[in-house]
Design a protein around this motif. Structure first.
Motif, PDB file in Angstrom:
ATOM      1  N   GLY A  91      30.340  -4.566  -3.819  1.00  0.00           N
ATOM      2  CA  GLY A  91      31.680  -5.508  -3.696  1.00  0.00           C
ATOM      3  C   GLY A  91      32.314  -6.114  -3.241  1.00  0.00           C
ATOM      4  O   GLY A  91      33.314  -6.540  -4.064  1.00  0.00           O
ATOM      5  N   LYS A  92      30.823  -6.741  -4.465  1.00  0.00           N
ATOM      6  CA  LYS A  92      31.267  -8.333  -4.958  1.00  0.00           C
ATOM      7  C   LYS A  92      31.688  -7.764  -6.626  1.00  0.00           C
ATOM      8  O   LYS A  92      32.546  -8.339  -6.965  1.00  0.00           O
ATOM      9  CB  LYS A  92      30.298  -9.470  -4.925  1.00  0.00           C
ATOM     10  CG  LYS A  92      30.094  -9.561  -4.262  1.00  0.00           C
ATOM     11  CD  LYS A  92      28.229 -10.921  -3.770  1.00  0.00           C
ATOM     12  CE  LYS A  92      28.383 -10.951  -2.291  1.00  0.00           C
ATOM     13  NZ  LYS A  92      27.094 -12.069  -2.345  1.00  0.00           N
ATOM     14  N   ILE A  93      30.536  -6.349  -6.843  1.00  0.00           N
ATOM     15  CA  ILE A  93      31.256  -6.556  -8.867  1.00  0.00           C
ATOM     16  C   ILE A  93      32.209  -5.711  -8.934  1.00  0.00           C
ATOM     17  O   ILE A  93      32.910  -5.913  -9.802  1.00  0.00           O
ATOM     18  CB  ILE A  93      29.724  -6.181  -9.025  1.00  0.00           C
ATOM     19  CG1 ILE A  93      29.651  -4.545  -8.664  1.00  0.00           C
ATOM     20  CG2 ILE A  93      28.495  -6.925  -9.195  1.00  0.00           C
ATOM     21  CD1 ILE A  93      28.640  -3.538  -9.653  1.00  0.00           C
ATOM     22  N   LEU A  94      33.332  -4.935  -7.975  1.00  0.00           N
ATOM     23  CA  LEU A  94      33.329  -4.290  -7.967  1.00  0.00           C
ATOM     24  C   LEU A  94      35.723  -5.085  -7.922  1.00  0.00           C
ATOM     25  O   LEU A  94      36.022  -5.221  -7.892  1.00  0.00           O
ATOM     26  CB  LEU A  94      34.403  -3.432  -6.997  1.00  0.00           C
ATOM     27  CG  LEU A  94      32.903  -2.230  -7.015  1.00  0.00           C
ATOM     28  CD1 LEU A  94      33.361  -1.446  -4.885  1.00  0.00           C
ATOM     29  CD2 LEU A  94      33.147  -1.299  -8.013  1.00  0.00           C
ATOM     30  N   ALA A  95      34.639  -6.483  -7.018  1.00  0.00           N
ATOM     31  CA  ALA A  95      35.336  -7.428  -6.858  1.00  0.00           C
ATOM     32  C   ALA A  95      36.171  -8.093  -8.040  1.00  0.00           C
ATOM     33  O   ALA A  95      37.142  -8.451  -8.289  1.00  0.00           O
ATOM     34  CB  ALA A  95      35.698  -8.824  -5.725  1.00  0.00           C
ATOM     35  N   LEU A  96      34.652  -8.532  -9.087  1.00  0.00           N
ATOM     36  CA  LEU A  96      35.036  -8.774 -10.193  1.00  0.00           C
ATOM     37  C   LEU A  96      35.138  -8.126 -11.201  1.00  0.00           C
ATOM     38  O   LEU A  96      36.282  -8.617 -12.348  1.00  0.00           O
ATOM     39  CB  LEU A  96      33.393  -9.525 -10.194  1.00  0.00           C
ATOM     40  CG  LEU A  96      32.764 -10.160  -9.582  1.00  0.00           C
ATOM     41  CD1 LEU A  96      31.457 -10.715  -9.890  1.00  0.00           C
ATOM     42  CD2 LEU A  96      33.525 -11.524 -10.075  1.00  0.00           C
ATOM     43  N   GLY A  97      35.488  -6.666 -10.789  1.00  0.00           N
ATOM     44  CA  GLY A  97      36.532  -5.782 -12.008  1.00  0.00           C
ATOM     45  C   GLY A  97      35.735  -4.378 -12.593  1.00  0.00           C
ATOM     46  O   GLY A  97      36.295  -3.817 -13.585  1.00  0.00           O
ATOM     47  N   ALA A  98      34.648  -4.748 -12.072  1.00  0.00           N
ATOM     48  CA  ALA A  98      33.498  -3.625 -11.888  1.00  0.00           C
ATOM     49  C   ALA A  98      34.138  -1.498 -11.694  1.00  0.00           C
ATOM     50  O   ALA A  98      35.056  -2.394 -10.209  1.00  0.00           O
ATOM     51  CB  ALA A  98      31.568  -3.338 -11.642  1.00  0.00           C
ATOM     52  N   ARG A  99      34.142  -1.432 -11.838  1.00  0.00           N
ATOM     53  CA  ARG A  99      34.555   0.006 -11.791  1.00  0.00           C
ATOM     54  C   ARG A  99      32.934   1.237 -11.298  1.00  0.00           C
ATOM     55  O   ARG A  99      32.084   0.860 -12.467  1.00  0.00           O
ATOM     56  CB  ARG A  99      34.635   0.517 -12.259  1.00  0.00           C
ATOM     57  CG  ARG A  99      35.006   0.922 -13.505  1.00  0.00           C
ATOM     58  CD  ARG A  99      36.083   1.786 -14.745  1.00  0.00           C
ATOM     59  NE  ARG A  99      35.936   1.968 -15.361  1.00  0.00           N
ATOM     60  CZ  ARG A  99      35.233   2.879 -16.388  1.00  0.00           C
ATOM     61  NH1 ARG A  99      34.497   3.912 -15.521  1.00  0.00           N
ATOM     62  NH2 ARG A  99      34.935   2.961 -17.869  1.00  0.00           N
ATOM     63  N   PRO A 100      32.933   1.464 -10.487  1.00  0.00           N
ATOM     64  CA  PRO A 100      31.593   2.571 -10.038  1.00  0.00           C
ATOM     65  C   PRO A 100      32.084   3.875 -11.763  1.00  0.00           C
ATOM     66  O   PRO A 100      32.349   5.000 -11.605  1.00  0.00           O
ATOM     67  CB  PRO A 100      32.027   3.322  -8.755  1.00  0.00           C
ATOM     68  CG  PRO A 100      32.946   2.703  -8.253  1.00  0.00           C
ATOM     69  CD  PRO A 100      33.714   2.190  -9.186  1.00  0.00           C
ATOM     70  N   LEU A 101      30.663   4.644 -11.772  1.00  0.00           N
ATOM     71  CA  LEU A 101      30.540   5.757 -13.059  1.00  0.00           C
ATOM     72  C   LEU A 101      29.475   6.711 -12.062  1.00  0.00           C
ATOM     73  O   LEU A 101      29.829   7.669 -12.227  1.00  0.00           O
ATOM     74  CB  LEU A 101      29.627   5.083 -14.111  1.00  0.00           C
ATOM     75  CG  LEU A 101      30.620   4.212 -14.567  1.00  0.00           C
ATOM     76  CD1 LEU A 101      29.943   3.981 -16.261  1.00  0.00           C
ATOM     77  CD2 LEU A 101      31.950   4.765 -15.156  1.00  0.00           C
ATOM     78  N   ARG A 102      29.293   5.717 -11.150  1.00  0.00           N
ATOM     79  CA  ARG A 102      27.864   7.127 -10.357  1.00  0.00           C
ATOM     80  C   ARG A 102      27.111   6.223  -9.350  1.00  0.00           C
ATOM     81  O   ARG A 102      26.414   5.292  -9.166  1.00  0.00           O
ATOM     82  CB  ARG A 102      27.091   7.803 -10.832  1.00  0.00           C
ATOM     83  CG  ARG A 102      25.543   8.087 -10.665  1.00  0.00           C
ATOM     84  CD  ARG A 102      24.814   9.400 -12.135  1.00  0.00           C
ATOM     85  NE  ARG A 102      23.454   9.699 -11.052  1.00  0.00           N
ATOM     86  CZ  ARG A 102      22.159   9.568 -11.510  1.00  0.00           C
ATOM     87  NH1 ARG A 102      22.427   9.337 -13.077  1.00  0.00           N
ATOM     88  NH2 ARG A 102      21.297   9.712 -11.221  1.00  0.00           N
ATOM     89  N   GLN A 103      27.995   7.289  -7.835  1.00  0.00           N
ATOM     90  CA  GLN A 103      27.012   6.510  -6.463  1.00  0.00           C
ATOM     91  C   GLN A 103      25.891   7.644  -5.726  1.00  0.00           C
ATOM     92  O   GLN A 103      26.653   8.336  -5.287  1.00  0.00           O
ATOM     93  CB  GLN A 103      28.342   6.266  -5.904  1.00  0.00           C
ATOM     94  CG  GLN A 103      29.251   5.131  -6.034  1.00  0.00           C
ATOM     95  CD  GLN A 103      28.960   4.079  -7.463  1.00  0.00           C
ATOM     96  OE1 GLN A 103      27.587   4.280  -8.574  1.00  0.00           O
ATOM     97  NE2 GLN A 103      28.856   2.582  -6.668  1.00  0.00           N
TER      98      GLN A 103
END
Length: 128
Positions: A91-103
């Motif tokens: 949640g924190k890294i997505l809020a910082l601008g990361a985007r998921p590639l594989r979950q």
């Protein structure tokens, strides 16, 4: 075996070294130090240096492609030993601008791209 050299830094090419250094400082800690507009260094607390170098026309890696401008390298980050810790970190890294590639929760890691497109993993590490 005697070492030839000592490890100094991992250097990431990117379009905006200040912005990418700020992203990683928010993720792993430390304070970015700008040498100039082209080069910013982040000393990770109790870890390595990560440097960020301006590269005009930077083309981000394409993950998981290996045939053209593939992954090249990635960073593994210890985000805790439970899925709750991984979820909180995500949640924190997505809020910082990361985007998921594989979950895939069946794996012990999740793969993301930083704001400049470099892949990195949040890893679930069992701590003794």
């Amino acid at each position: 075996m005697t070492a030839v050299a000592r490890f100094r830094s991992v250097v990431l090419d990117c379009p905006d070294p200040h912005a990418l250094a700020a992203f990683y400082a928010a993720v792993v800690g430390g304070t970015p130090v700008a040498e100039d507009d082209e080069w910013v260094v982040l000393q990770v607390p109790d870890g390595p240096r990560i440097a960020f170098q301006r590269a005009e026309g930077h083309t981000p890696p394409e993950w998981p492609r290996a045939d053209r401008n593939g992954q090249q390298f990635h960073l593994d980050l210890d985000a805790g030993s439970t899925w709750a810790e991984i979820d909180a970190a995500e949640g924190k890294i997505l809020a910082l601008g990361a985007r998921p590639l594989r979950q895939e929760d069946k794996e012990d890691f999740r793969v993301y791209a930083d704001p400049a497109g470099h892949p990195f993993c949040l890893c679930r590490i069992e701590h003794p």
